[in-house]
Design a protein around this motif. Structure first.
Motif, short mmCIF file in Angstrom:
data_model
loop_
_atom_site.label_atom_id
_atom_site.label_comp_id
_atom_site.label_asym_id
_atom_site.label_seq_id
_atom_site.Cartn_x
_atom_site.Cartn_y
_atom_site.Cartn_z
N PRO A 186 -75.50 -7.69 -68.36
CA PRO A 186 -75.90 -6.61 -69.27
C PRO A 186 -77.42 -6.44 -69.30
N VAL A 187 -77.86 -5.17 -69.38
CA VAL A 187 -79.29 -4.87 -69.43
C VAL A 187 -79.76 -4.92 -70.88
N SER A 188 -81.08 -4.95 -71.05
CA SER A 188 -81.64 -5.01 -72.40
C SER A 188 -81.32 -3.73 -73.17
N CYS A 189 -81.25 -3.86 -74.48
CA CYS A 189 -81.03 -2.68 -75.33
C CYS A 189 -82.16 -1.68 -75.16
N ASP A 190 -83.38 -2.18 -74.94
CA ASP A 190 -84.53 -1.31 -74.76
C ASP A 190 -84.36 -0.43 -73.52
N LEU A 191 -83.95 -1.02 -72.40
CA LEU A 191 -83.73 -0.24 -71.18
C LEU A 191 -82.60 0.76 -71.39
N GLN A 192 -81.52 0.32 -72.00
CA GLN A 192 -80.39 1.21 -72.27
C GLN A 192 -80.84 2.40 -73.13
N ASP A 193 -81.63 2.13 -74.17
CA ASP A 193 -82.12 3.20 -75.05
C ASP A 193 -83.02 4.17 -74.29
N GLN A 194 -83.90 3.64 -73.43
CA GLN A 194 -84.79 4.51 -72.65
C GLN A 194 -83.99 5.42 -71.73
N LEU A 195 -83.00 4.87 -71.06
CA LEU A 195 -82.16 5.66 -70.15
C LEU A 195 -81.40 6.74 -70.91
N ASP B 250 -75.42 11.28 -66.57
CA ASP B 250 -74.37 10.54 -67.26
C ASP B 250 -74.69 9.05 -67.26
N ILE B 251 -74.31 8.38 -68.33
CA ILE B 251 -74.35 6.93 -68.43
C ILE B 251 -72.95 6.52 -68.89
N TYR B 252 -72.32 5.63 -68.14
CA TYR B 252 -70.92 5.33 -68.42
C TYR B 252 -70.58 3.89 -68.05
N ALA B 253 -69.44 3.44 -68.53
CA ALA B 253 -68.93 2.11 -68.21
C ALA B 253 -67.71 2.26 -67.30
N ALA B 254 -67.65 1.41 -66.28
CA ALA B 254 -66.50 1.38 -65.37
C ALA B 254 -66.47 0.02 -64.71
N ASN B 255 -65.27 -0.49 -64.47
CA ASN B 255 -65.10 -1.76 -63.77
C ASN B 255 -65.93 -2.89 -64.39
N LYS B 256 -65.95 -2.95 -65.71
CA LYS B 256 -66.65 -3.99 -66.48
C LYS B 256 -68.15 -4.01 -66.22
N ALA B 257 -68.75 -2.82 -65.97
CA ALA B 257 -70.19 -2.70 -65.75
C ALA B 257 -70.63 -1.34 -66.27
N TYR C 287 -73.13 2.05 -65.66
CA TYR C 287 -73.70 2.81 -64.57
C TYR C 287 -74.41 4.04 -65.11
N LEU C 288 -75.28 4.61 -64.26
CA LEU C 288 -75.80 5.93 -64.55
C LEU C 288 -75.56 6.79 -63.33
N LYS C 289 -75.48 8.09 -63.56
CA LYS C 289 -75.30 9.04 -62.48
C LYS C 289 -76.46 10.02 -62.52
N LEU C 290 -77.10 10.22 -61.37
CA LEU C 290 -78.18 11.17 -61.26
C LEU C 290 -77.65 12.55 -60.88
N SER D 222 -82.21 8.09 -73.77
CA SER D 222 -83.17 9.09 -74.25
C SER D 222 -83.53 10.07 -73.14
N LEU D 223 -83.82 9.56 -71.96
CA LEU D 223 -84.15 10.42 -70.82
C LEU D 223 -82.99 11.36 -70.49
N ALA D 224 -81.77 10.85 -70.55
CA ALA D 224 -80.59 11.67 -70.27
C ALA D 224 -80.42 12.76 -71.33
N THR D 225 -80.56 12.38 -72.59
CA THR D 225 -80.39 13.33 -73.69
C THR D 225 -81.45 14.44 -73.65
N LEU D 226 -82.69 14.05 -73.38
CA LEU D 226 -83.80 15.01 -73.36
C LEU D 226 -83.92 15.75 -72.03
N ARG D 227 -83.05 15.38 -71.07
CA ARG D 227 -83.05 15.98 -69.73
C ARG D 227 -84.43 15.91 -69.08
N GLN D 228 -85.04 14.73 -69.17
CA GLN D 228 -86.34 14.49 -68.55
C GLN D 228 -86.13 13.73 -67.25
#
Length: 82
Positions: free
Chosen positions: A6-15, A45-52, A54-57, A17-23
């Motif tokens: 699992p990644v840090s909450c900070d990285l998850q939040d940054q990702l 998109d940021i999503y969970a699959a196969n117990k991990a 992911y993000l989609k560009l 935010s960028l997705a929501t703001l479309r930056q």
């Protein structure tokens, strides 16, 4: 496939935010073979699959979050990327 760390909450939040703001963002990440890649695009998109998590560009690239090494020049593990 290696086990997911699992990644840090900070990285998850940054990702999210960028997705929501479309930056656009610049990512440095490693693929399953360990090869380093760079991508600059919008996160659609940021999503969970196969117990991990992911993000989609916008260009269709899918990246497992624990393979991200840096986001916009900052280390995904905290601090500055070299």
């Amino acid at each position: 496939m290696s086990s997911y760390t699992p990644v840090s909450c900070d990285l998850q939040d940054q990702l999210e935010s960028l997705a929501t703001l479309r930056q656009p963002c610049k990512l440095v990440y490693r693929d399953e073979a360990g090869e380093q890649h760079e991508a600059e695009d919008l996160i659609v998109d940021i999503y969970a699959a196969n117990k991990a998590d992911y993000l989609k560009l916008q260009n269709g690239t899918e990246i497992r979050l624990d393979r991200i090494e840096s986001l916009n020049g900052d280390s995904a593990n905290g601090g500055s990327a070299a």
